[in-house]
Design a protein around this motif. Sequence first.
Motif, mmCIF file in Angstrom:
data_model
loop_
_atom_site.group_PDB
_atom_site.id
_atom_site.type_symbol
_atom_site.label_atom_id
_atom_site.label_comp_id
_atom_site.label_asym_id
_atom_site.label_seq_id
_atom_site.Cartn_x
_atom_site.Cartn_y
_atom_site.Cartn_z
ATOM 1 N N LEU A 380 -76.560 -38.447 21.950
ATOM 2 C CA LEU A 380 -76.815 -39.428 22.522
ATOM 3 C C LEU A 380 -78.268 -39.300 23.119
ATOM 4 O O LEU A 380 -78.668 -38.445 24.024
ATOM 5 N N THR A 381 -79.022 -40.702 22.931
ATOM 6 C CA THR A 381 -80.328 -40.472 23.513
ATOM 7 C C THR A 381 -80.427 -41.795 24.666
ATOM 8 O O THR A 381 -79.740 -42.357 24.753
ATOM 9 N N GLY A 382 -81.464 -41.557 25.243
ATOM 10 C CA GLY A 382 -81.915 -42.627 26.356
ATOM 11 C C GLY A 382 -81.865 -43.902 25.687
ATOM 12 O O GLY A 382 -81.252 -44.869 26.165
ATOM 13 N N GLY A 383 -82.394 -44.332 24.583
ATOM 14 C CA GLY A 383 -82.486 -45.552 23.698
ATOM 15 C C GLY A 383 -80.986 -46.020 23.511
ATOM 16 O O GLY A 383 -80.589 -47.224 23.468
ATOM 17 N N ILE A 384 -79.934 -44.918 23.114
ATOM 18 C CA ILE A 384 -78.597 -45.349 22.790
ATOM 19 C C ILE A 384 -78.014 -45.803 23.965
ATOM 20 O O ILE A 384 -77.217 -46.819 23.932
ATOM 21 N N ILE A 385 -78.175 -44.927 25.093
ATOM 22 C CA ILE A 385 -77.489 -45.529 26.479
ATOM 23 C C ILE A 385 -77.983 -46.815 26.648
ATOM 24 O O ILE A 385 -77.420 -47.815 27.176
ATOM 25 N N THR A 386 -79.307 -47.177 26.606
ATOM 26 C CA THR A 386 -79.950 -48.424 27.011
ATOM 27 C C THR A 386 -79.216 -49.534 26.091
ATOM 28 O O THR A 386 -79.135 -50.582 26.395
ATOM 29 N N ALA A 387 -79.254 -49.066 24.826
ATOM 30 C CA ALA A 387 -78.455 -50.168 24.035
ATOM 31 C C ALA A 387 -77.110 -50.578 24.315
ATOM 32 O O ALA A 387 -76.652 -51.775 24.395
ATOM 33 N N CYS A 388 -76.402 -49.474 24.748
ATOM 34 C CA CYS A 388 -75.001 -49.831 25.490
ATOM 35 C C CYS A 388 -75.096 -50.568 26.776
ATOM 36 O O CYS A 388 -74.110 -51.734 26.816
ATOM 37 N N LEU A 389 -76.204 -50.289 27.397
ATOM 38 C CA LEU A 389 -76.257 -51.348 28.634
ATOM 39 C C LEU A 389 -76.494 -52.659 28.275
ATOM 40 O O LEU A 389 -75.993 -53.613 28.912
ATOM 41 N N VAL A 390 -77.281 -52.838 27.431
ATOM 42 C CA VAL A 390 -77.518 -54.443 26.698
ATOM 43 C C VAL A 390 -76.394 -54.860 26.256
ATOM 44 O O VAL A 390 -76.285 -56.097 26.503
ATOM 45 N N ALA A 391 -75.926 -54.168 25.425
ATOM 46 C CA ALA A 391 -74.495 -54.583 25.209
ATOM 47 C C ALA A 391 -73.580 -55.084 26.448
ATOM 48 O O ALA A 391 -72.941 -56.346 26.081
ATOM 49 N N SER A 392 -73.373 -54.346 27.411
ATOM 50 C CA SER A 392 -72.601 -54.715 28.370
ATOM 51 C C SER A 392 -73.038 -55.881 29.044
ATOM 52 O O SER A 392 -72.515 -56.813 29.366
ATOM 53 N N GLY A 393 -74.746 -55.990 28.911
ATOM 54 C CA GLY A 393 -75.425 -57.315 29.595
ATOM 55 C C GLY A 393 -74.788 -58.448 28.723
ATOM 56 O O GLY A 393 -74.607 -59.671 29.317
ATOM 57 N N LEU A 394 -74.717 -58.448 27.456
ATOM 58 C CA LEU A 394 -74.216 -59.433 26.677
ATOM 59 C C LEU A 394 -72.890 -60.099 27.069
ATOM 60 O O LEU A 394 -72.549 -61.402 26.988
ATOM 61 N N GLY A 395 -72.166 -58.991 27.370
ATOM 62 C CA GLY A 395 -70.796 -59.477 27.723
ATOM 63 C C GLY A 395 -70.892 -60.047 28.948
ATOM 64 O O GLY A 395 -69.919 -60.794 29.095
ATOM 65 N N GLU A 396 -71.500 -59.577 29.954
ATOM 66 C CA GLU A 396 -71.548 -60.257 31.444
ATOM 67 C C GLU A 396 -72.130 -61.869 31.059
ATOM 68 O O GLU A 396 -71.713 -62.699 32.039
ATOM 69 N N ILE A 397 -73.007 -61.966 29.971
ATOM 70 C CA ILE A 397 -73.249 -63.297 29.896
ATOM 71 C C ILE A 397 -72.019 -64.245 29.284
ATOM 72 O O ILE A 397 -71.572 -65.278 29.501
ATOM 73 N N LEU A 398 -71.456 -63.537 28.004
ATOM 74 C CA LEU A 398 -70.465 -64.304 27.295
ATOM 75 C C LEU A 398 -69.163 -64.173 27.692
ATOM 76 O O LEU A 398 -68.451 -65.578 27.863
ATOM 77 N N VAL A 399 -68.539 -63.263 28.219
ATOM 78 C CA VAL A 399 -67.134 -63.299 28.672
ATOM 79 C C VAL A 399 -67.117 -64.031 29.984
ATOM 80 O O VAL A 399 -65.899 -65.138 29.670
ATOM 81 N N PRO A 400 -67.849 -64.082 31.074
ATOM 82 C CA PRO A 400 -67.467 -64.833 32.141
ATOM 83 C C PRO A 400 -67.834 -66.300 31.872
ATOM 84 O O PRO A 400 -67.117 -67.205 32.542
ATOM 85 N N PHE A 401 -68.886 -66.668 31.215
ATOM 86 C CA PHE A 401 -69.397 -68.013 30.801
ATOM 87 C C PHE A 401 -68.343 -68.690 29.750
ATOM 88 O O PHE A 401 -67.890 -69.826 30.407
ATOM 89 N N ILE A 402 -67.760 -68.389 28.949
ATOM 90 C CA ILE A 402 -66.869 -68.796 28.050
ATOM 91 C C ILE A 402 -65.556 -68.961 28.960
ATOM 92 O O ILE A 402 -64.661 -69.858 28.714
ATOM 93 N N THR A 403 -65.286 -67.836 29.449
ATOM 94 C CA THR A 403 -63.928 -68.020 30.467
ATOM 95 C C THR A 403 -63.921 -69.013 31.397
ATOM 96 O O THR A 403 -62.998 -69.798 31.823
ATOM 97 N N GLY A 404 -65.089 -69.246 32.081
ATOM 98 C CA GLY A 404 -65.339 -70.064 33.304
ATOM 99 C C GLY A 404 -65.430 -71.610 32.688
ATOM 100 O O GLY A 404 -64.743 -72.450 33.240
ATOM 101 N N GLN A 405 -66.063 -71.865 31.502
ATOM 102 C CA GLN A 405 -65.927 -73.081 30.699
ATOM 103 C C GLN A 405 -64.679 -73.453 30.349
ATOM 104 O O GLN A 405 -63.916 -74.632 30.770
ATOM 105 N N SER A 406 -63.793 -72.550 29.692
ATOM 106 C CA SER A 406 -62.415 -72.926 29.402
ATOM 107 C C SER A 406 -61.802 -72.779 30.582
ATOM 108 O O SER A 406 -60.509 -73.778 30.523
ATOM 109 N N PHE A 407 -61.815 -72.342 31.816
ATOM 110 C CA PHE A 407 -60.934 -72.392 32.895
ATOM 111 C C PHE A 407 -61.109 -73.934 33.523
ATOM 112 O O PHE A 407 -60.023 -74.399 33.952
#
Length: 443
Positions: A380-407
């Motif tokens: 694992l490199t720093g770039g791969i860890i960064t990519a995983c953090l970016v992925a979690s950031g995408l989830g922070e956008i998508l999951v709460p937003f989609i859930t909130g709109q559907s709510f």
Amino acid sequence: MKGTLIRYSLRVKMEDRKTRIIETIWLFWAFHLVGFVNGIIGPTLLDLQHFVRATLTQMTYIFFLQGAGFIIGIVVAFGLERCLSTRLVMTGSLLLGCMVNFALPWGTVFYYLATMFFIMGMAKGLVDYAAMSISNQLWPGEKGAPFQFVTLGAGIASFLAPFIATPFLANGPSAGDMFSGKINNHTSQSPVCIEGDQSQCNTESHVQYAYVCIGILSIPPVFAFAHYHRKRCSEPLITYEEFQHTERGSYSTRHYVFFILLFLFHIPVFGILLAYGDLLTPYGVTIGLHLSKSHMAIMTSVFWGCFLLGRLINLCFSGCLSNFVLICLNFVGLVISCGVLIALGDKYEVALWMGTAALGIFTSPYLPMVLAWGADYVQLTGGIITACLVASGLGEILVPFITGQSFVTYSPMVLMYVISGTVAYEIVTFLFLVICSRELVKS
């Protein structure tokens, strides 16, 4: 003479280790900002909605904007690290986080509030990346325990945030008119003071002071890392270029497939936490149980507290059980938690409490633990860890937003269905990771 030199060398190493430990403690404190951002929105969402006179649908865009800011913050920090000291980046990021918490609640227009949450998300991403990078530099050969310790700061802050917010929330009738809109073709009932005598209810919100308190608590690490910036300029641990060079490796097609699966797995890791933590208060207030906001703020705090407890439990068991076994055990707990919340959470308060606590415990280990498990198969490199953090950031956008709109559009029960579906997605993705890891072992 030789013995004297050896003793001197050992003393220098001990002093250096002590310095690294102290700086790691400051990283732990700095990471509280990430937890405060995660934990404060849920309990204060309804009061902020009333404060800026917005609809619940509008307020769900805060989740989207904060997640977008988080991703941008990570990318900006990754770029700034190449031309600036990481500790200087940390100092500026913490200062930005303090300033936005001081400024966020004073505007009475929704667009101002949304802009502040976007900047708050940026500060969170900057601090998250900078803290991980500094921890990597401090402990190049023993990352597991320091990473776990630093991230505990976010768990503690997420647990404390609802307690900080509760004294400033409005609980009376005047704070409830934000439910006058329709949710799933049902108009909410007239707001009532569930907590007892109407004359004793706090009908005025001072939600802005909760954010001011968070800003104040985040100030000390600003001065600490300003000091470490000066110190490390004269006493560098390891240069960024050397650090990157030591982590480079050559990868096959199977490795890249594994990295893609890691990226996909990490998309909902934090999104599921934020969606549940942010929408738990509106869920408890609007379902048939009609629980009060201060009551749900305590439940939100229990959720984040159990998240912290889960990290501690998994850290304790990591010495006697493998990462793979712990991940599987947590998935079993998640399936049971989701079953309780869907079947009983809207009917019995005790089931909602138990399901919420269990969900917090069993969602806790995945970001550090899956990366640690993956390190057994790939470098694992720093770039791969960064990519995983970016992925979690995408989830922070998508999951709460989609859930909130559907709510808002369908029913509050959508929260439980989306959480359960996200858990199923994580299980399937991890199953593919396991299959890929076995192929890597064979090759």
